[in-house]
Design a protein around this motif. Structure first.
Motif, PDB file in Angstrom:
ATOM      1  N   TYR A 165      -5.192   1.909   1.481  1.00 16.65           N
ATOM      2  CA  TYR A 165      -4.069   2.443   2.452  1.00 16.65           C
ATOM      3  C   TYR A 165      -4.021   1.650   3.710  1.00 16.65           C
ATOM      4  O   TYR A 165      -5.108   1.117   4.225  1.00 16.65           O
ATOM      5  CB  TYR A 165      -4.471   3.903   2.723  1.00 16.65           C
ATOM      6  CG  TYR A 165      -4.533   4.928   1.698  1.00 16.65           C
ATOM      7  CD1 TYR A 165      -3.628   5.703   1.145  1.00 16.65           C
ATOM      8  CD2 TYR A 165      -5.969   5.203   1.120  1.00 16.65           C
ATOM      9  CE1 TYR A 165      -3.676   6.517   0.129  1.00 16.65           C
ATOM     10  CE2 TYR A 165      -6.025   6.002   0.169  1.00 16.65           C
ATOM     11  CZ  TYR A 165      -4.910   6.873  -0.202  1.00 16.65           C
ATOM     12  OH  TYR A 165      -5.278   7.842  -1.400  1.00 16.65           O
ATOM     13  N   GLY A 182      -0.405   7.201   2.576  1.00 17.62           N
ATOM     14  CA  GLY A 182      -0.341   8.090   1.173  1.00 17.62           C
ATOM     15  C   GLY A 182      -1.024   9.503   1.503  1.00 17.62           C
ATOM     16  O   GLY A 182      -0.641   9.960   2.573  1.00 17.62           O
ATOM     17  N   THR A 239       0.843  -1.451  -0.011  1.00 16.60           N
ATOM     18  CA  THR A 239      -0.024   0.020  -0.019  1.00 16.60           C
ATOM     19  C   THR A 239       0.826   1.146   0.068  1.00 16.60           C
ATOM     20  O   THR A 239       2.191   1.267   0.553  1.00 16.60           O
ATOM     21  CB  THR A 239      -1.038   0.080   1.323  1.00 16.60           C
ATOM     22  OG1 THR A 239      -0.257   0.126   2.372  1.00 16.60           O
ATOM     23  CG2 THR A 239      -2.076  -1.040   1.033  1.00 16.60           C
ATOM     24  N   PRO A 240       0.364   2.330  -0.532  1.00 16.46           N
ATOM     25  CA  PRO A 240      -0.912   2.426  -1.164  1.00 16.46           C
ATOM     26  C   PRO A 240      -1.051   1.876  -2.512  1.00 16.46           C
ATOM     27  O   PRO A 240       0.138   1.493  -2.963  1.00 16.46           O
ATOM     28  CB  PRO A 240      -0.983   3.970  -1.323  1.00 16.46           C
ATOM     29  CG  PRO A 240       0.058   4.691  -0.574  1.00 16.46           C
ATOM     30  CD  PRO A 240       1.139   3.601  -0.351  1.00 16.46           C
TER      31      PRO A 240
END
Length: 439
Positions: free
Chosen positions: A304, A323, A31-32
């Protein structure tokens, strides 16, 4: 909770997209992460195309690739029989690298360079949308020097203001785009273009704005264009083979948004164009439209990982993710609104209201204000919906954050289509001042 496309809650109580658990996607790709529901993109594309086909109307549905341009997305557009709208040499290069049929590429932009126009002509693309007098003269000069012919549309501003955000209005008279239809510029451009031996004027193009939820603006634009076309038919024996009414079809970001089905936009545009053509005893032009956001916007979800939390008593609770404005600048730029859930517990009842903060060193790096959520902990997974348009395409490396990976999911299969940037990627183009300069 409003779920788009193939999204659902699976037997584990997790959010699932394209038949794949989002928790598994986050574990595999990190992630993101941008996740695209390919089936929903196909459904949206067919919603626009099939109405033209069912009504037997010659048309081109051109994907506005500025919304999300990658080799995989361009190839998907080709699979669905779309044309392609590009606005830069980079987007054109991506299209060519993807093997997209050149005759279905339309090149837009208000300041195309000599090199970009040469690239378009060298590759014999289908159409260049001419935006101003400078470009018209430059294009003609290049055609003469290369001894090639090309087809163009003249972009005009019809004076229509769509109901949308001021920053993304493009059809009103005060715009950096196009020849003004009201003050004589468009007519002057047409007269000049018709005299150029190596340029064929196919017709007119306009774009009245973005995130539009009704058809009134498109209908008014069609009326204004036909009024001028009627004058030009009498004055210059010019009939428009193509009428491009642009894009800007809205999507649902939050419950406040109520877009129309694609088929309704198309049907009402067709009805008005037929009505105007009949009224002025003109041939029915081929209709072109340019959906971008409406093809990919609600098909994209960003995942996220939740990190830190800050509580300001009696004021606000901040929940930070890994993020932010580097992967979605729209909230900072447009005050855009989104909905989100905990991907690992989407059905759990909300018990607090939090604001989702990004990790950039900017107070304005906020993704969502006042979001109802269950109590979250670090390493929980947040899924922000409808990030498929202008997320990846406007992503940046502020604070030297690497841009996320992009994954396509369809029928239980996940395909990595853009690799996650590494720290090495961030400095790949950097030059050291300690390196010797070769003279």
């Amino acid at each position: 909770m409003y779920l788009h496309g193939t999204s659902k809650v699976n037997e584990k109580g997790h959010l699932e997209i394209g038949g794949i658990d989002t928790v598994d996607l986050a574990n595999e790709f990190g992630t993101p992460l941008y996740v695209y529901d390919v089936s929903l993109i196909r459904e949206r594309a067919r919603g626009f195309k099939q109405t033209f086909e069912n009504l037997n109307i010659p048309a081109q549905v051109a994907y506005a690739s500025k919304a999300f341009s990658t080799i995989a997305m361009v190839q998907l557009a080709d699979e669905e029989g779309l044309s392609l709208d590009v606005v830069s040499g980079g987007e054109l290069y991506t299209a060519l690298a993807a093997g997209f049929p050149r005759e279905r590429i339309h090149f837009h932009g208000n300041n195309k360079s000599k090199e970009e126009l040469e690239m378009a002509l060298k590759n014999d693309i289908g159409c260049i949308v001419v935006d101003n007098f400078y470009e018209l003269e430059l294009l003609s000069s290049i055609c003469e020097s290369m001894r090639v012919n090309t087809k163009i549309l003249l972009r005009v501003t019809p004076g229509i203001e769509a109901h949308t955000h001021d920053y993304i209005l493009t059809g009103q008279a005060d715009s950096k785009f196009g020849f003004d239809l009201q003050n004589g510029q468009a007519e002057e451009a047409l007269v000049k273009a018709l005299k150029l031996e190596r340029i064929e004027v196919l017709g007119l193009h306009c774009h009245i704005g973005s995130q539009i939820f009704e058809t009134t603006g498109f209908i008014l634009a069609a009326k204004k264009l036909f009024e001028k076309l009627h004058e030009w038919k009498d004055a210059f024996a010019f009939e428009s083979k193509v009428l491009n009414l642009g894009g800007g079809f809205g999507i649902r970001y939050t419950a406040e948004d109520q877009p129309l089905p694609a088929a309704q936009y198309v049907a009402e545009i067709i009805e008005e164009v037929k009505k105007q053509a009949s009224h002025y005893s003109m041939k029915m032009p081929e209709i072109w439209i340019e959906p971008g956001r409406s093809l990919v916007g609600d098909a994209g979800t960003t995942l996220y990982k939740i990190g830190s939390r800050k509580e300001v008593p009696n004021i606000r609770k901040y929940v930070a993710v890994d993020g932010g404005m580097t992967d979605n600048i729209r909230p900072a730029l447009y005050q855009a609104k989104y909905e989100a859930v905990l991907a690992n517990a989407p059905l759990e009842k909300a018990c607090e209201t939090v604001s989702i903060a990004g990790k950039c060193c900017e107070s304005g790096d906020m993704l969502i204000w006042d979001l109802p959520l269950p109590k979250s902990d670090s390493n929980d997974l947040l899924a922000v919906f409808c990030t498929g348009a202008y997320g990846y395409s406007m992503a940046n490396n502020y604070n030297r954050l690497p841009r996320p990976a992009v994954v396509f999911v369809e029928n239980g299969v996940a395909k990595l289509v853009v690799k996650r940037e590494t720290y090495e990627d961030l400095i790949r183009m950097d030059m050291s001042i300690k390196e010797k300069i070769n003279n």
